[in-house]
Design a protein around this motif. Structure first.
Motif, PDB file in Angstrom:
ATOM      1  N   ALA A 158      -1.690  12.055 -18.227  1.00 15.92           N
ATOM      2  CA  ALA A 158      -3.030  12.438 -17.344  1.00 15.92           C
ATOM      3  C   ALA A 158      -3.442  13.801 -17.431  1.00 15.92           C
ATOM      4  CB  ALA A 158      -2.727  11.660 -16.025  1.00 15.92           C
ATOM      5  N   ASP A 159      -2.128  14.663 -17.348  1.00 14.31           N
ATOM      6  CA  ASP A 159      -2.419  16.166 -17.016  1.00 14.31           C
ATOM      7  C   ASP A 159      -2.806  16.639 -18.493  1.00 14.31           C
ATOM      8  OD1 ASP A 159      -1.322  16.388 -14.179  1.00 14.31           O
ATOM      9  OD2 ASP A 159       0.535  15.435 -15.257  1.00 14.31           O
ATOM     10  N   ILE A 160      -2.065  16.266 -19.563  1.00 17.74           N
ATOM     11  CA  ILE A 160      -2.249  16.618 -20.812  1.00 17.74           C
ATOM     12  C   ILE A 160      -3.819  16.539 -21.204  1.00 17.74           C
ATOM     13  CG2 ILE A 160      -2.021  16.311 -23.274  1.00 17.74           C
ATOM     14  CD1 ILE A 160       1.259  15.708 -22.439  1.00 17.74           C
ATOM     15  N   LEU A 190      -0.163  24.369 -14.932  1.00 16.18           N
ATOM     16  CA  LEU A 190      -0.030  23.687 -16.081  1.00 16.18           C
ATOM     17  C   LEU A 190       0.498  24.752 -17.437  1.00 16.18           C
ATOM     18  CD1 LEU A 190      -3.155  21.356 -16.122  1.00 16.18           C
ATOM     19  CD2 LEU A 190      -0.896  20.770 -15.788  1.00 16.18           C
ATOM     20  N   GLU A 191      -0.291  25.940 -16.893  1.00 16.27           N
ATOM     21  CA  GLU A 191      -0.032  27.088 -17.958  1.00 16.27           C
ATOM     22  C   GLU A 191       1.735  27.070 -18.360  1.00 16.27           C
ATOM     23  OE1 GLU A 191      -1.342  30.687 -16.887  1.00 16.27           O
ATOM     24  OE2 GLU A 191      -3.444  30.083 -16.609  1.00 16.27           O
ATOM     25  N   PRO A 195       3.946  23.196 -22.905  1.00 16.37           N
ATOM     26  CA  PRO A 195       4.230  24.094 -23.816  1.00 16.37           C
ATOM     27  C   PRO A 195       3.101  24.014 -24.912  1.00 16.37           C
ATOM     28  CG  PRO A 195       5.972  22.280 -23.876  1.00 16.37           C
ATOM     29  CD  PRO A 195       4.698  21.758 -23.088  1.00 16.37           C
ATOM     30  N   GLY A 196       2.784  25.370 -25.405  1.00 14.98           N
ATOM     31  CA  GLY A 196       1.727  25.460 -26.089  1.00 14.98           C
ATOM     32  C   GLY A 196       0.370  25.501 -25.362  1.00 14.98           C
ATOM     33  N   TYR A 197       0.319  25.707 -23.895  1.00 13.25           N
ATOM     34  CA  TYR A 197      -0.873  25.865 -23.314  1.00 13.25           C
ATOM     35  C   TYR A 197      -1.663  27.068 -23.723  1.00 13.25           C
ATOM     36  CZ  TYR A 197      -4.059  25.234 -19.382  1.00 13.25           C
ATOM     37  OH  TYR A 197      -5.257  25.232 -18.667  1.00 13.25           O
TER      38      TYR A 197
END
Length: 222
Positions: A158-160, A190-191, A195-197
């Motif tokens: 959901a967050d992704i 979320l940052e 990973p990779g945000y």
């Protein structure tokens, strides 16, 4: 096993969700950028893979799948080392699915509804009602956030999914921290949680913003 092929564009939120998911589960992708301007998505070859001619589309061992939400569920279900991103508990799945529909039907829909007049109809400004709709989406997410993440206290699909459209919207139209303090804090969280945000969301949302501003200026000169 041959790498899964991902057909996508660099800035599309949906494609970024697939790339982030693959990164989180340690899955290699063979990323192929589709040139929408030159209508590569309408070629006979691509239409055989996806008759709806949308990106992202993946091909896994000869099987083509499309729609980012279906793809990311498939990837974690088949290749995830555990079920943390998409738990087997049916209540958790239902809540995650609800947010995936929110991303598609609210966040991305309102982003697309705002962008299409600029890029395809020559508009030089965003109508107030579309701005209101975007800030209305922020209000809905603010009310939804009852814990650290959208579904409980751990990161899920959901967050992704929501992070990609949300980061693009927030770059174009900043969130009012006074009205939506939980949402602002959530994006900051979320940052470090994804990973990779920085690469997939911050940088590419910035590219989308620059492209948007350039197109607006071009339209103003017409």
């Amino acid at each position: 096993m041959a790498p899964i092929v991902l057909y996508t564009t660099r800035r599309t939120p949906a494609g970024r969700a697939v790339e982030i998911t693959a990164k989180m589960i340690g899955l290699e992708l063979d990323v192929k950028i589709v040139d929408l301007v030159n209508k590569e998505h309408l070629t006979a070859e691509f239409l055989k893979l996806n008759p709806q001619h949308t990106v992202p589309t993946i091909v896994d061992n000869g099987v083509a799948l499309f729609d980012s939400h279906a793809i990311i569920i498939y990837l974690v279900s088949k290749y995830g080392k555990d079920d943390s991103l998409y738990p087997k508990d049916l209540v958790a799945q239902a809540r995650i699915n609800a947010m995936l529909h929110f991303e598609s039907g609210i966040l991305f829909a309102r982003l697309r509804g705002m962008l299409e007049p600029i890029f395809y109809k020559g508009s030089a400004e965003v109508p107030q009602e579309k701005l209101d709709a975007i800030h209305g989406a922020y209000d809905l997410l603010e009310a939804t956030l009852q814990s650290d993440f959208l579904v409980g206290n751990s990161l899920t699909l959901a967050d992704i999914s929501c992070s990609t459209s949300l980061s693009t919207l927030a770059t174009l139209f900043p969130i009012d921290a006074g009205k939506c303090p939980k949402l602002v804090a959530y994006l900051k969280r979320l940052e470090s949680a994804i990973p990779g945000y920085q690469e997939y969301n911050t940088v590419r949302a910035g590219e989308a913003q620059a492209h948007f501003k350039l197109k607006m200026e071009e339209n103003k000169k017409k």
